[in-house]
Write a protein that holds these residues in place. Structure first.
Motif, PDB file in Angstrom:
ATOM      1  N   LEU A  20       0.772  -1.355   0.105  1.00  0.00           N
ATOM      2  CA  LEU A  20       0.046  -0.020  -0.092  1.00  0.00           C
ATOM      3  C   LEU A  20       0.940   1.169   0.064  1.00  0.00           C
ATOM      4  CD1 LEU A  20      -2.990   0.969   0.119  1.00  0.00           C
ATOM      5  CD2 LEU A  20      -2.634   1.083   2.602  1.00  0.00           C
ATOM      6  N   ALA A  21       1.949   1.254   0.774  1.00  0.00           N
ATOM      7  CA  ALA A  21       2.956   2.565   0.778  1.00  0.00           C
ATOM      8  C   ALA A  21       3.403   2.536  -0.723  1.00  0.00           C
ATOM      9  CB  ALA A  21       3.923   2.080   1.955  1.00  0.00           C
ATOM     10  N   CYS A  22       3.997   1.642  -1.318  1.00  0.00           N
ATOM     11  CA  CYS A  22       4.549   1.600  -2.588  1.00  0.00           C
ATOM     12  C   CYS A  22       3.581   2.204  -3.641  1.00  0.00           C
ATOM     13  CB  CYS A  22       5.128   0.270  -2.891  1.00  0.00           C
ATOM     14  SG  CYS A  22       6.518  -0.118  -2.101  1.00  0.00           S
ATOM     15  N   TYR A  23       2.415   1.519  -3.667  1.00  0.00           N
ATOM     16  CA  TYR A  23       1.277   2.036  -4.359  1.00  0.00           C
ATOM     17  C   TYR A  23       0.945   3.577  -4.063  1.00  0.00           C
ATOM     18  CZ  TYR A  23      -3.378   2.700  -6.678  1.00  0.00           C
ATOM     19  OH  TYR A  23      -4.351   3.177  -7.310  1.00  0.00           O
ATOM     20  N   GLY A  24       0.772   4.016  -2.883  1.00  0.00           N
ATOM     21  CA  GLY A  24       0.459   5.257  -2.624  1.00  0.00           C
ATOM     22  C   GLY A  24       1.780   6.228  -2.881  1.00  0.00           C
ATOM     23  N   THR A  25       2.805   5.801  -2.877  1.00  0.00           N
ATOM     24  CA  THR A  25       3.999   6.641  -3.228  1.00  0.00           C
ATOM     25  C   THR A  25       3.907   6.762  -4.866  1.00  0.00           C
ATOM     26  OG1 THR A  25       5.080   5.761  -1.612  1.00  0.00           O
ATOM     27  CG2 THR A  25       6.315   7.039  -3.287  1.00  0.00           C
ATOM     28  N   GLY A  26       3.630   5.866  -5.621  1.00  0.00           N
ATOM     29  CA  GLY A  26       3.718   5.921  -7.073  1.00  0.00           C
ATOM     30  C   GLY A  26       2.475   6.722  -7.393  1.00  0.00           C
ATOM     31  N   TYR A  27       1.274   6.591  -6.700  1.00  0.00           N
ATOM     32  CA  TYR A  27       0.117   7.362  -7.208  1.00  0.00           C
ATOM     33  C   TYR A  27       0.495   8.980  -7.071  1.00  0.00           C
ATOM     34  CZ  TYR A  27      -4.616   9.237  -6.937  1.00  0.00           C
ATOM     35  OH  TYR A  27      -5.756   9.824  -7.047  1.00  0.00           O
ATOM     36  N   LEU A  28       1.115   9.223  -5.824  1.00  0.00           N
ATOM     37  CA  LEU A  28       1.138  10.478  -5.393  1.00  0.00           C
ATOM     38  C   LEU A  28       2.325  11.225  -6.509  1.00  0.00           C
ATOM     39  CD1 LEU A  28       0.756  12.502  -3.437  1.00  0.00           C
ATOM     40  CD2 LEU A  28       2.732  11.660  -1.964  1.00  0.00           C
ATOM     41  N   ARG A  29       3.278  10.447  -6.950  1.00  0.00           N
ATOM     42  CA  ARG A  29       4.161  10.926  -7.613  1.00  0.00           C
ATOM     43  C   ARG A  29       3.599  10.935  -9.186  1.00  0.00           C
ATOM     44  NH1 ARG A  29       9.878   8.320  -7.715  1.00  0.00           N
ATOM     45  NH2 ARG A  29      10.551  10.188  -8.250  1.00  0.00           N
ATOM     46  N   GLY A  30       2.807  10.042  -9.514  1.00  0.00           N
ATOM     47  CA  GLY A  30       2.022  10.317 -10.776  1.00  0.00           C
ATOM     48  C   GLY A  30       1.169  11.591 -10.649  1.00  0.00           C
ATOM     49  N   ARG A  31       0.389  11.855  -9.821  1.00  0.00           N
ATOM     50  CA  ARG A  31      -0.467  13.023  -9.622  1.00  0.00           C
ATOM     51  C   ARG A  31       0.408  14.135  -9.587  1.00  0.00           C
ATOM     52  NH1 ARG A  31      -5.577  13.532 -10.427  1.00  0.00           N
ATOM     53  NH2 ARG A  31      -5.680  15.287  -8.517  1.00  0.00           N
ATOM     54  N   LEU A  32       1.654  14.240  -8.883  1.00  0.00           N
ATOM     55  CA  LEU A  32       2.491  15.551  -8.816  1.00  0.00           C
ATOM     56  C   LEU A  32       2.954  15.715 -10.412  1.00  0.00           C
ATOM     57  CD1 LEU A  32       4.297  15.191  -5.570  1.00  0.00           C
ATOM     58  CD2 LEU A  32       2.468  16.810  -5.946  1.00  0.00           C
ATOM     59  N   ALA A  33       3.215  14.769 -10.906  1.00  0.00           N
ATOM     60  CA  ALA A  33       3.761  14.816 -12.289  1.00  0.00           C
ATOM     61  C   ALA A  33       2.770  15.433 -13.204  1.00  0.00           C
ATOM     62  CB  ALA A  33       4.424  13.635 -12.924  1.00  0.00           C
ATOM     63  N   GLU A  34       1.376  15.022 -13.041  1.00  0.00           N
ATOM     64  CA  GLU A  34       0.266  15.351 -13.923  1.00  0.00           C
ATOM     65  C   GLU A  34       0.080  16.937 -13.640  1.00  0.00           C
ATOM     66  OE1 GLU A  34      -4.512  14.409 -14.419  1.00  0.00           O
ATOM     67  OE2 GLU A  34      -3.139  12.989 -13.497  1.00  0.00           O
ATOM     68  N   GLN A  35       0.132  17.245 -12.449  1.00  0.00           N
ATOM     69  CA  GLN A  35      -0.008  18.623 -12.068  1.00  0.00           C
ATOM     70  C   GLN A  35       1.018  19.580 -12.626  1.00  0.00           C
ATOM     71  OE1 GLN A  35      -0.160  18.747  -7.808  1.00  0.00           O
ATOM     72  NE2 GLN A  35      -2.539  18.164  -7.625  1.00  0.00           N
ATOM     73  N   ALA A  36       2.231  18.993 -12.471  1.00  0.00           N
ATOM     74  CA  ALA A  36       3.199  19.866 -13.136  1.00  0.00           C
ATOM     75  C   ALA A  36       3.221  19.752 -14.541  1.00  0.00           C
ATOM     76  CB  ALA A  36       4.924  19.128 -13.041  1.00  0.00           C
ATOM     77  N   LEU A  37       2.654  18.847 -15.243  1.00  0.00           N
ATOM     78  CA  LEU A  37       2.310  18.786 -16.693  1.00  0.00           C
ATOM     79  C   LEU A  37       1.356  19.800 -17.146  1.00  0.00           C
ATOM     80  CD1 LEU A  37       3.077  17.801 -19.608  1.00  0.00           C
ATOM     81  CD2 LEU A  37       1.239  15.984 -19.070  1.00  0.00           C
ATOM     82  N   THR A  38       0.253  19.738 -16.364  1.00  0.00           N
ATOM     83  CA  THR A  38      -1.027  20.747 -16.466  1.00  0.00           C
ATOM     84  C   THR A  38      -0.534  22.530 -16.221  1.00  0.00           C
ATOM     85  OG1 THR A  38      -2.345  19.175 -15.745  1.00  0.00           O
ATOM     86  CG2 THR A  38      -3.223  21.542 -15.716  1.00  0.00           C
ATOM     87  N   GLN A  39       0.346  22.421 -15.102  1.00  0.00           N
ATOM     88  CA  GLN A  39       0.910  23.878 -14.890  1.00  0.00           C
ATOM     89  C   GLN A  39       1.923  24.193 -16.010  1.00  0.00           C
ATOM     90  OE1 GLN A  39       2.876  23.749 -11.092  1.00  0.00           O
ATOM     91  NE2 GLN A  39       0.668  23.696 -10.093  1.00  0.00           N
ATOM     92  N   ALA A  40       2.628  23.147 -16.877  1.00  0.00           N
ATOM     93  CA  ALA A  40       3.424  23.631 -17.578  1.00  0.00           C
ATOM     94  C   ALA A  40       2.799  23.919 -19.082  1.00  0.00           C
ATOM     95  CB  ALA A  40       4.434  22.627 -18.160  1.00  0.00           C
ATOM     96  N   GLU A  41       1.537  23.235 -19.183  1.00  0.00           N
ATOM     97  CA  GLU A  41       0.829  23.613 -20.496  1.00  0.00           C
ATOM     98  C   GLU A  41       0.149  24.842 -20.111  1.00  0.00           C
ATOM     99  OE1 GLU A  41      -1.834  20.386 -20.533  1.00  0.00           O
ATOM    100  OE2 GLU A  41      -0.571  18.989 -21.661  1.00  0.00           O
ATOM    101  N   GLY A  42      -0.533  25.245 -19.007  1.00  0.00           N
ATOM    102  CA  GLY A  42      -0.827  26.666 -18.686  1.00  0.00           C
ATOM    103  C   GLY A  42       0.109  27.839 -18.872  1.00  0.00           C
ATOM    104  N   ARG A  43       1.263  27.492 -18.266  1.00  0.00           N
ATOM    105  CA  ARG A  43       2.573  28.560 -18.723  1.00  0.00           C
ATOM    106  C   ARG A  43       2.481  28.791 -20.059  1.00  0.00           C
ATOM    107  NH1 ARG A  43       4.687  26.373 -13.904  1.00  0.00           N
ATOM    108  NH2 ARG A  43       5.824  24.892 -15.392  1.00  0.00           N
ATOM    109  N   LEU A  44       2.650  27.506 -20.986  1.00  0.00           N
ATOM    110  CA  LEU A  44       2.904  27.704 -22.265  1.00  0.00           C
ATOM    111  C   LEU A  44       1.720  28.427 -22.888  1.00  0.00           C
ATOM    112  CD1 LEU A  44       4.658  26.896 -24.761  1.00  0.00           C
ATOM    113  CD2 LEU A  44       3.210  24.732 -24.815  1.00  0.00           C
ATOM    114  N   ALA A  45       0.075  28.156 -22.668  1.00  0.00           N
ATOM    115  CA  ALA A  45      -0.743  28.806 -23.035  1.00  0.00           C
ATOM    116  C   ALA A  45      -0.600  30.425 -22.906  1.00  0.00           C
ATOM    117  CB  ALA A  45      -2.107  28.328 -22.562  1.00  0.00           C
ATOM    118  N   VAL A  46      -0.221  30.744 -21.649  1.00  0.00           N
ATOM    119  CA  VAL A  46      -0.019  32.222 -21.261  1.00  0.00           C
ATOM    120  C   VAL A  46       1.038  32.858 -22.149  1.00  0.00           C
ATOM    121  CG1 VAL A  46       0.842  33.917 -19.406  1.00  0.00           C
ATOM    122  CG2 VAL A  46      -0.983  31.923 -18.860  1.00  0.00           C
TER     123      VAL A  46
END
Length: 177
Positions: A20-46
């Motif tokens: 569960l800890a390994c799954y949670g860590t992977g899930y959390l890292r994936g969510r953070l990477a997705e947020q970073a990608l979304t923010q990068a796309e937002g900055r690119l749009a700006v």
């Protein structure tokens, strides 16, 4: 040897918690990477929007400079023509004639884009001068042509601006992935 110290049910629970800890860590890292990608796309749009606005401002400035230069050139031409009218009027061989009221009615109707006013016709029938000389009419005609050319220049520059904006928009749409 350490595994033999932990009872069997607790070993299963420990494996489940570690999984569960390994799954949670992977899930959390994936969510953070997705947020970073979304923010990068937002900055690119700006950045794209800012580039588009700057390009449009530069285009607006170019059109405004061309329009002002043409307007100044036109103004110089019409000032020269007005001086020539004064030179022509000041000529002692020139006779200024008074225009009758019918001419004034026709001129006003043409300037206002209306049919000639019938109330003005009885005055014209008397043949009385309208108090307007041919010199005044010449000055008014020069002024009217100046206004006409100013409007034609504005319309021409507006058409150039619309074409340039369309080209700029099409170019930016082609560049956008």
């Amino acid at each position: 040897m350490l595994a033999s110290l932990i009872p069997w049910p607790w070993r299963c629970l420990l494996c489940f918690v570690l999984g569960l800890a390994c799954y949670g860590t992977g899930y959390l890292r994936g969510r953070l990477a997705e947020q970073a990608l979304t923010q990068a796309e937002g900055r690119l749009a700006v950045v794209r929007v800012l580039q588009r606005e700057r390009a449009q401002q530069a285009l607006n400035q170019q059109v405004a400079v061309r329009h002002e230069a043409g307007r100044q050139a036109d103004r110089i031409i019409f000032q020269t023509i007005e001086k020539e009218v004064d030179h022509y009027v000041a000529n002692p061989m020139h006779l200024a004639t008074e225009l009758d009221a019918a001419w004034l009615c026709q001129h006003d109707a043409a300037a206002l884009r209306t049919l000639p006013n019938t109330a003005c016709q009885p005055d014209a029938a008397t043949g009385q001068p309208a108090g307007l000389t041919s010199d005044d009419a010449l000055r008014v005609a020069v002024g009217n042509y100046e206004i006409c050319h100013r409007h034609a220049r504005q319309l021409s520059d507006l058409q150039d601006w619309i074409r340039a904006q369309t080209d700029l928009t099409l170019q930016q749409e082609e560049e956008t992935p």
